[in-house]
Design a protein around this motif. Structure first.
Motif, PDB file in Angstrom:
ATOM      1  N   ASN A 152     -15.496   2.981  -2.274  1.00 31.06           N
ATOM      2  CA  ASN A 152     -16.763   2.265  -2.872  1.00 31.06           C
ATOM      3  C   ASN A 152     -17.800   2.026  -1.716  1.00 31.06           C
ATOM      4  N   ARG A 153     -17.670   2.259  -0.596  1.00 33.40           N
ATOM      5  CA  ARG A 153     -18.527   2.042   0.528  1.00 33.40           C
ATOM      6  C   ARG A 153     -19.143   3.107   1.117  1.00 33.40           C
ATOM      7  N   SER A 154     -18.516   4.319   1.044  1.00 30.41           N
ATOM      8  CA  SER A 154     -18.782   5.697   1.783  1.00 30.41           C
ATOM      9  C   SER A 154     -19.933   6.220   0.800  1.00 30.41           C
ATOM     10  N   SER A 155     -20.941   6.828   1.570  1.00 31.71           N
ATOM     11  CA  SER A 155     -22.228   7.558   0.994  1.00 31.71           C
ATOM     12  C   SER A 155     -21.657   8.687   0.189  1.00 31.71           C
ATOM     13  N   GLU A 156     -22.300   9.253  -0.815  1.00 32.01           N
ATOM     14  CA  GLU A 156     -21.595  10.502  -1.427  1.00 32.01           C
ATOM     15  C   GLU A 156     -21.589  11.665  -0.436  1.00 32.01           C
ATOM     16  N   ARG A 157     -22.303  11.889   0.452  1.00 29.70           N
ATOM     17  CA  ARG A 157     -22.057  13.095   1.344  1.00 29.70           C
ATOM     18  C   ARG A 157     -20.663  12.642   2.140  1.00 29.70           C
ATOM     19  N   GLU A 158     -20.363  11.434   2.647  1.00 30.65           N
ATOM     20  CA  GLU A 158     -19.312  11.011   3.276  1.00 30.65           C
ATOM     21  C   GLU A 158     -18.062  11.283   2.409  1.00 30.65           C
ATOM     22  N   LEU A 159     -18.296  10.875   1.256  1.00 32.00           N
ATOM     23  CA  LEU A 159     -17.019  11.022   0.353  1.00 32.00           C
ATOM     24  C   LEU A 159     -16.781  12.617   0.087  1.00 32.00           C
ATOM     25  N   GLU A 168     -10.323  20.301  -1.412  1.00 34.45           N
ATOM     26  CA  GLU A 168     -11.017  20.614  -2.899  1.00 34.45           C
ATOM     27  C   GLU A 168     -12.217  20.972  -3.223  1.00 34.45           C
ATOM     28  N   ARG A 169     -12.327  22.191  -3.641  1.00 34.54           N
ATOM     29  CA  ARG A 169     -13.526  22.920  -3.761  1.00 34.54           C
ATOM     30  C   ARG A 169     -14.453  22.184  -4.640  1.00 34.54           C
ATOM     31  N   ARG A 170     -14.217  21.376  -5.552  1.00 36.09           N
ATOM     32  CA  ARG A 170     -15.277  20.368  -6.300  1.00 36.09           C
ATOM     33  C   ARG A 170     -15.619  19.196  -5.912  1.00 36.09           C
ATOM     34  N   SER A 171     -15.592  19.156  -4.546  1.00 36.51           N
ATOM     35  CA  SER A 171     -15.663  17.998  -3.790  1.00 36.51           C
ATOM     36  C   SER A 171     -16.812  17.122  -3.905  1.00 36.51           C
ATOM     37  N   ARG A 172     -17.828  17.853  -3.829  1.00 39.55           N
ATOM     38  CA  ARG A 172     -19.338  17.391  -4.271  1.00 39.55           C
ATOM     39  C   ARG A 172     -19.555  16.850  -5.554  1.00 39.55           C
ATOM     40  N   ARG A 173     -19.209  17.696  -6.604  1.00 33.99           N
ATOM     41  CA  ARG A 173     -19.135  17.139  -7.915  1.00 33.99           C
ATOM     42  C   ARG A 173     -18.187  15.738  -8.177  1.00 33.99           C
ATOM     43  N   ILE A 174     -17.110  15.708  -7.555  1.00 33.78           N
ATOM     44  CA  ILE A 174     -16.252  14.646  -7.755  1.00 33.78           C
ATOM     45  C   ILE A 174     -17.017  13.371  -6.995  1.00 33.78           C
ATOM     46  N   ALA A 175     -17.362  13.669  -5.657  1.00 35.70           N
ATOM     47  CA  ALA A 175     -18.004  12.643  -4.955  1.00 35.70           C
ATOM     48  C   ALA A 175     -19.240  12.001  -5.879  1.00 35.70           C
ATOM     49  N   ARG A 176     -20.207  12.901  -6.198  1.00 34.51           N
ATOM     50  CA  ARG A 176     -21.073  12.384  -7.146  1.00 34.51           C
ATOM     51  C   ARG A 176     -20.921  11.487  -8.225  1.00 34.51           C
ATOM     52  N   ALA A 177     -19.530  12.110  -9.131  1.00 36.52           N
ATOM     53  CA  ALA A 177     -19.067  11.191 -10.068  1.00 36.52           C
ATOM     54  C   ALA A 177     -18.613   9.969  -9.676  1.00 36.52           C
ATOM     55  N   ILE A 178     -18.013   9.943  -8.344  1.00 35.95           N
ATOM     56  CA  ILE A 178     -17.451   8.518  -8.097  1.00 35.95           C
ATOM     57  C   ILE A 178     -18.501   7.585  -7.880  1.00 35.95           C
ATOM     58  N   VAL A 179     -19.482   7.982  -7.047  1.00 40.90           N
ATOM     59  CA  VAL A 179     -20.455   7.213  -6.574  1.00 40.90           C
ATOM     60  C   VAL A 179     -21.388   6.536  -7.857  1.00 40.90           C
ATOM     61  N   ARG A 180     -21.460   7.390  -8.885  1.00 36.61           N
ATOM     62  CA  ARG A 180     -22.312   6.932 -10.015  1.00 36.61           C
ATOM     63  C   ARG A 180     -21.457   5.734 -10.740  1.00 36.61           C
ATOM     64  N   GLU A 192      -9.348   9.227 -13.753  1.00 35.18           N
ATOM     65  CA  GLU A 192     -10.138   9.442 -14.894  1.00 35.18           C
ATOM     66  C   GLU A 192     -11.438  10.068 -14.456  1.00 35.18           C
ATOM     67  N   ILE A 193     -11.966   9.439 -13.481  1.00 41.60           N
ATOM     68  CA  ILE A 193     -13.406   9.834 -12.992  1.00 41.60           C
ATOM     69  C   ILE A 193     -13.243  11.277 -12.322  1.00 41.60           C
ATOM     70  N   ILE A 194     -12.292  11.609 -11.744  1.00 35.58           N
ATOM     71  CA  ILE A 194     -11.993  12.698 -11.120  1.00 35.58           C
ATOM     72  C   ILE A 194     -12.046  13.866 -12.289  1.00 35.58           C
ATOM     73  N   ARG A 195     -10.818  13.625 -13.286  1.00 35.90           N
ATOM     74  CA  ARG A 195     -10.686  14.260 -14.224  1.00 35.90           C
ATOM     75  C   ARG A 195     -11.859  15.084 -15.038  1.00 35.90           C
ATOM     76  N   GLY A 196     -12.720  13.890 -15.443  1.00 36.06           N
ATOM     77  CA  GLY A 196     -14.133  14.112 -15.962  1.00 36.06           C
ATOM     78  C   GLY A 196     -15.135  15.067 -14.991  1.00 36.06           C
ATOM     79  N   ALA A 197     -15.040  14.947 -13.790  1.00 39.35           N
ATOM     80  CA  ALA A 197     -15.913  15.623 -12.897  1.00 39.35           C
ATOM     81  C   ALA A 197     -15.282  17.052 -12.846  1.00 39.35           C
ATOM     82  N   SER A 198     -13.868  17.233 -12.859  1.00 40.67           N
ATOM     83  CA  SER A 198     -13.438  18.495 -12.370  1.00 40.67           C
ATOM     84  C   SER A 198     -13.639  19.519 -13.622  1.00 40.67           C
ATOM     85  N   GLY A 199     -13.839  19.100 -14.994  1.00 36.10           N
ATOM     86  CA  GLY A 199     -14.261  20.185 -15.735  1.00 36.10           C
ATOM     87  C   GLY A 199     -12.863  20.852 -16.183  1.00 36.10           C
TER      88      GLY A 199
END
Length: 296
Positions: free
Chosen positions: A139-146, A156-168, A180-187
């Motif tokens: 909840n406190r890390s930046s999207e890039r840090e995550l 994890e190859r989908r790291s940027r997509r997952i981080a973006r979904a978490i921050v949102r 559930e957030i990760i599942r939705g972002a992973s496709g």
């Protein structure tokens, strides 16, 4: 005992080559499975068993009580191996075992937040007294840090997509919500063997507990002169490539320096029978080394 089954038990005992009057260290006592089998093979010898999880120490204490003074059980991090061994008279020792995996009782307790199998707080601390939790990172890390830590420590190859979904989706409050957030972002993925949240949860747990730093500190402590006798056996069981790479590289360096020789030319994996009986053992990898008679 939470159904905990020690992984690669037969192989670990074989490589430790326990001497009945020897001194041994189990750096990751957990529920006491490996420790009990080591202690059972001692007559005049001693075992120093440690774990940094106070809950594990309590459970292991019940399991190891039958061995009396043969076993000394303490709560300690294995990054503090040197001072722990010297404080409890366990140096020089004849062998060391470290099983770097989570115990089943940690995974089975939703309140610990290690697993996405049931709803629980985003905790993931091995020692509940330490300040940093997975919730703070999420909840406190930046999207890039995550994204960077998910990629680096979870591979994890989908790291940027997952981080973006978490921050949102923040604030994220539970393991179930995060999964559930990760599942939705992973496709969608064909023939997916792992739950899509597995690698992200691994990354968060590693960062919360500084697991790779702890491992490097443990290996550096073993290298110290005087902690282990010539001929002492070092056995380490890891559960993912990041840990295994650190162990493999350290053993190679020790061999090049003349400090120790590798006993395992290739990584040792559990048998098909063990995997069938204990699916948790599937990713276990064992490496062993022996301290040289003449050390540099």
């Amino acid at each position: 005992m939470g159904g905990h089954v020690p992984v690669l038990l037969r192989e670990a005992l074989e490589y430790l080559a326990i001497r009945p009057a020897g001194t041994y260290v189990d750096c990751t006592a957990g529920a006491g499975g490996h420790s009990a089998e080591i202690a059972r093979r001692l007559t005049r010898g001693r075992l120093l068993a440690l774990d940094w999880d106070p809950g594990a120490v309590k459970v292991a204490g019940q399991r190891l009580a039958e061995f009396g003074e043969r076993v000394r059980l303490v709560q300690a991090r294995f990054r503090d191996l040197e001072q722990t061994m010297r404080r409890h008279g366990a140096a020089p020792a004849d062998g060391l075992l470290a099983d770097l995996g989570l115990s089943q009782m940690q995974l089975d307790d939703p309140a610990r937040g290690f697993s996405f199998a049931a709803a629980g707080p985003l905790d993931m601390r091995m020692d509940p007294s330490q300040p940093l939790t997975a919730a703070e990172i999420v909840n406190r890390s930046s999207e890039r840090e995550l994204a960077d830590l998910i990629y680096q420590f979870g591979e994890e190859r989908r790291s940027r997509r997952i981080a973006r979904a978490i921050v949102r989706a923040r604030p994220v409050r539970s393991t179930e919500e995060l999964a559930e957030i990760i599942r939705g972002a992973s496709g969608p993925s064909r023939q997916r063997r792992l739950h899509p949240a597995t690698r992200t949860f691994q990354a968060l747990r590693i960062v919360v507990n500084d697991e790779l730093g702890q491992l490097r500190a443990l290996l550096a402590s073993i290298r110290l002169s005087g902690l282990f006798r010539p001929g002492a056996r070092i056995v380490i069981i890891s559960f993912h490539s990041l840990e295994d790479r650190i162990v493999k590289d350290s053993f190679r360096q020790w061999q090049a320096e003349g400090f120790a020789r590798a006993l395992t030319r290739h990584v040792v994996r559990p048998s098909l029978g063990e995997v069938r009986a204990n699916p948790r053992s599937r990713s276990a990898r064992l490496r062993a080394a022996e301290i040289s008679p003449v050390r540099n």
